[in-house]
Every structure is written in structure tokens, then in C-alpha cells.
Design a protein around this motif. Sequence first.
Motif, short mmCIF file in Angstrom:
data_model
loop_
_atom_site.label_atom_id
_atom_site.label_comp_id
_atom_site.label_asym_id
_atom_site.label_seq_id
_atom_site.Cartn_x
_atom_site.Cartn_y
_atom_site.Cartn_z
N ALA A 117 0.90 -1.16 0.01
CA ALA A 117 0.09 0.05 0.05
C ALA A 117 0.93 1.15 0.05
O ALA A 117 0.50 2.31 -0.58
CB ALA A 117 -1.01 0.11 1.40
N ALA A 118 2.03 1.08 0.53
CA ALA A 118 2.72 2.43 0.92
C ALA A 118 3.30 2.74 -0.60
O ALA A 118 3.77 3.74 -1.06
CB ALA A 118 3.93 2.19 2.10
N LEU A 119 3.72 1.47 -1.15
CA LEU A 119 4.60 1.67 -2.50
C LEU A 119 3.57 2.11 -3.44
O LEU A 119 3.86 2.92 -4.34
CB LEU A 119 5.14 0.11 -2.96
CG LEU A 119 5.66 -0.01 -4.33
CD1 LEU A 119 6.84 1.13 -4.37
CD2 LEU A 119 6.05 -1.20 -4.66
N ARG A 120 2.51 1.66 -3.43
CA ARG A 120 1.28 1.99 -4.39
C ARG A 120 0.87 3.53 -4.29
O ARG A 120 0.99 4.24 -5.16
CB ARG A 120 0.04 1.28 -4.02
CG ARG A 120 -0.96 1.43 -4.95
CD ARG A 120 -2.29 0.66 -4.88
NE ARG A 120 -1.97 -0.86 -4.63
CZ ARG A 120 -2.89 -1.62 -4.36
NH1 ARG A 120 -3.82 -1.33 -3.38
NH2 ARG A 120 -2.52 -3.10 -4.23
N GLU A 121 0.92 4.03 -3.17
CA GLU A 121 0.76 5.33 -2.61
C GLU A 121 2.09 6.32 -3.42
O GLU A 121 1.89 7.39 -3.98
CB GLU A 121 0.71 5.62 -1.28
CG GLU A 121 -0.70 5.27 -0.65
CD GLU A 121 -0.82 5.38 0.83
OE1 GLU A 121 0.06 6.16 1.33
OE2 GLU A 121 -1.62 4.95 1.27
N GLN A 122 3.14 5.65 -3.25
CA GLN A 122 4.47 6.53 -3.67
C GLN A 122 4.39 6.49 -5.03
O GLN A 122 4.65 7.43 -5.76
CB GLN A 122 5.64 5.61 -3.24
CG GLN A 122 6.94 6.38 -3.72
CD GLN A 122 8.13 5.45 -3.05
OE1 GLN A 122 8.01 4.49 -2.10
NE2 GLN A 122 9.22 5.76 -3.75
#
Length: 586
Positions: A107-112
Motif C-alpha cells: 500500500a505504501a509503495l502504491r501510494e508512492q
Amino acid sequence: MSGASAATGQALPVAGSRETAREVWRLSRGHRLRLATVGVLGIVSTGVNLIPPVIIGFLVDRVQAGTADLGTVLTVTAVMVLSAVLGAVGTAVTIVLATRVYHTILAALREQLVGRAMTLPQHLVERAGTGDLISRTSDDVTAVADAAPAVIPALTVSGFTIVVSLGGLAALEWPYAAAFAVVLPVYVLVMRWYLRVGPRVYGAERAAMSARAQQILESQRGYATVLGLGLAGQRHHTVMAASWGVAVHTLRARTVMAMLSLRLNLGECLSLATVLVVGFVLIDADASTVGGATAAMLIVLRLLGPINELLYVVDDLQSALASLSRIIGVATIPEETDEPTATADTGIAVRLHEVAFGYGDGPRVFDNLTLDVPTGQRIAVVGASGAGKTTLAAVIAGIHLPDAGTVAQPGRTTLITQETHVFAGTLRDNLTLGAPRATDDDIHAALDATGAAGLLDLLPDGLNTMIGTGGHPLTDAQAQQLALARLLLADPELAILDEATAEAGSTHAGLLDRAAEAALRGRTGLVIAHRLSQAATCDRIVVMEHGRIIETGTHDELVAAGGVYGGLWSAWEAGRGMNNKPGRTD
């Protein structure tokens, strides 16, 4: 591939293996304690799962010795049931914890990824093709997310089972562990073959998906042109060719999977045969018991499942890693530092000095182009189709970087083209994209100034009406009014209108011209004029032909000079006269 990002042609960069590992490790910050807990719990639960093979071997020896009774059987049964329950609970908790960490990091990577994709320089996206970016934010994200059900159990439970089982086998009788170790090189060779072939095959498959997405997107965006020029058959052939390209690469990937299965079956046969032979030799030499050999065989059988699962999941893992590298390749694109450019003098908003630009390897659209736009003035750019007007607007807006020369423009520059996009969301959301702090009073003032205030009366929920895909439909004229009101709220220093009122037709031409006039009032403006009536109201007019500026001056000066612009104006006036004859309708 090295740790540095590598680009393929004009595509967006793909992260190398080291860069991917480094970024995943960075994203794991704050979750490493939970990862350590997963490791400890995984080792304990797989250790518990070794009890059944050992206790069965114990039972076999007791039966062979004639000392087994009902109590022995019940004890063995109870221990097996208890170990099975504890092992299952431990395995389930391990998978749940690992899945939570996995999806939190994803999820953090997707937001990034989304955050970086939204701020990528437009020239970079244009050069790579929007299909590449869309494929990474959709197909690749889906591939990584879908890999979780298969990858997480294999990397946690299977990995721990292999390590703990090998230790248990060595503790039981070291010759059994040695016999199994002899076969391990077969699996190592299988893995080396697969890791050499798999990434290349899956990388090619993902690249083919990007190419297909680009062709589909271009067909959808150019739908009117496709129909108007009768290109439906050609576009269908192009999309089908791209789709067959994906199918070919997918078949190659499945072939690699089938070859992996054959090699794993060979490893299984060799493993079982080797341990059986060693067990026979040890029993014959009184170095082991039948129970010990039985326990060793059960442990090996228990090992084969996780090993095969781990190797099989490498197929999914390689596909996911190929997608992950493409995602990280975009998410970690460094912010561009503006190269030193010519600083415009005081009173000059835009300065182009000996600018050259061409698309790819094609001929240059313009060369050694020099142009100054004074602060606060409105400049119109006119010329025949193909003169380079739209390219000039894109270079000034920063969408395209010049091949040579320098471009200086204000920091807050906004470009509006005739391809106005209405985002799925409320009318308020669409209007405040460039001005998130705008109040409802600001919005109403912008709508009034652009002549779009009446739009609120037509929408059921006013500013809260959902528009765009799945929402209330807007006409072309209303969409362009919305874009001009959005520009007014964003309040840029430089506004570039690239035929921004061209799609509404003559019925709404006057309305949109007045909206554009309001949006440009009090700021520097560059107008790529679709109608010469727009150019006539500007402070200065620039006439382009074949990428060169051939005339410049005010409307009256250029008409009086009788040059190219004078001829265009005469033809425009004659055309308007014909359109205004009694009885004529448009």
C-alpha cells in the motif's frame, strides 16, 4: 541488471534488482519487528510439524520390538493431533502476520507510485507513451497484489519448513541429511536455469502488455479520428497484433513453467530413491532402525512438498518481481532539477533563445527559434496546420524539452488544450484541482467570469453534482467553460490556450471567446488561435510557417502590411460574410 534504473528505449525506467531490494527494505521500516516475529513464529510452528514423522518412527520401532500396546498407540495419536493443531495455528498466524506486513508495504509503495506518477514531467510521459504508465499503475500493481496468496505461504511456511526439516533430518541420522544434500544441487541447477530464463521472459511479457495498453489507449483517444478517416480496420489490426504479441510472450512464460515442472519431478525421484537406498544400507549395517528410516522418509516427503511449492511459486514470484521492478522504476524516478536556463529580463515573461525541437528521430519542427513574450501581454500564434504552433505551446509549457537553446518561463504556467478532460468527481472537485483552498465564493466568481454560472442551474446538486465518467454528462462547450474556470481559480502567471475553444463549434464560439478573455485578463497569455477573431483581440500576433516565425506585429499592422496574415484575415472575413448571408445556417 545493475542497481541503477535501466530504461528500455523510450520507456519509463525499470529498477534493477539491487534498487528494488533497497527500496523494499526502506519501505519495511517500521514493520521489521513484526517481520522478526513472523520469523520466530514460523520456525516454531514448522518445528512442531516435525513431531508427527518422528513419533511415527518411534511407533514403528516399538511395534517391531513387540513392546507397543494400546497406551502407546493412544499416546502417539494424542501427540500427533496436538502437534497438528499447534502447527496449523502457528502456520495460520504466521501467514496472517506476513500478509498484513506485505499488504501494508505494498500500500505504501502504491501510494508512492501514484504520487510520483502524478508529478512526473509531462515530457517524460509523452516520450514513453501513456500506455506504459497506465500499465504499471494497473496491470503491474494487480500482478504484485495477486501474487500474495501464493507467494506469502511459500516464502514463510515453506521456507521455514525446509530449513527446520533439514535440521531435523540431520539430528535424526546425519547420513540421511547427507543423502538428501547430494540431491540438492539438482534443485540449485533448476533454480539457476529458471532465474536465468524467467526474468527475461516475464519482463518481455510485461513490456508487451504496456505496448498493448498504449495501442488500445490511442484507439480510444482518437476515436473520432479513427471513424472520420475510416481507420477502424487498421486500428483493429494494430490492436490485434499487439494482443497477439502479449499472447506469444504469455505462451513462452507458460512453456517455461512446464519445463520447470519436468525438472522438479526429476528432483523428487532422485530425492526419494537416494534416501531409500541410504536407509537400506544403514539398516543392513545396523546403523539405523526401520523406525528411523521411516521417520527420515516421512521428513523427506514432507520436504518435497514445500521445496516444490517454493520452486513453483518462483514462477509467480518472478512475474511479481518483474512488475515490482517496473513499479519501483517509476516510484523512484528522481525529481528533476531544472537545468540552468536563460533568465528572462525584467518585463519579459517568456523567452525562447535559438530553440530547436524535433520528435524522436524525425526532422526538427523548428530550429533556432527566438521569441520574447512581454509580461502582461497577450500573444496570439497563428498559421496553417503543421506550422508548429502546438509544438511551440508544448515547449513553452515544459511538456517537451528543447533539443537545443534555452526556454525561460514563469514558475506557475498552465496549459489548456482542446482535449479538455472532465475528471470523475464532483463539479467542485473538478474546479479546485489547481486551487484546493478555493472557497465556494471563489468558485462562483470564477463561474460567473467565464459565463458558466448557468451551469449550476442545470445540475441537480449544484457544486456537489457528480460529473465525468458515470456522472452527469457535460457538453463540449460546458467542459471547456469548466477548464477555463479551473484556470481562473489556479491563477497562473502564464496561461497557454492551445485552441482551447475550438471544439465547441460556431454556436458557442462567442460565449467561449468571452470566457477565454476573462480567464486571460490580468495575466500573460499565449493563444494558439483557432479563429482569427481571437487573434485580432490580442496585443500582438505571431505568424508561423514550417516552424519559423515569418511575421509579427499587431493585428492592424499585419493587415496593413498585406502579408501572410493579411491574406488569412481577408479569407476569414470573406468566410464570415458567407456564413452571415440570410437563410444560411450552420
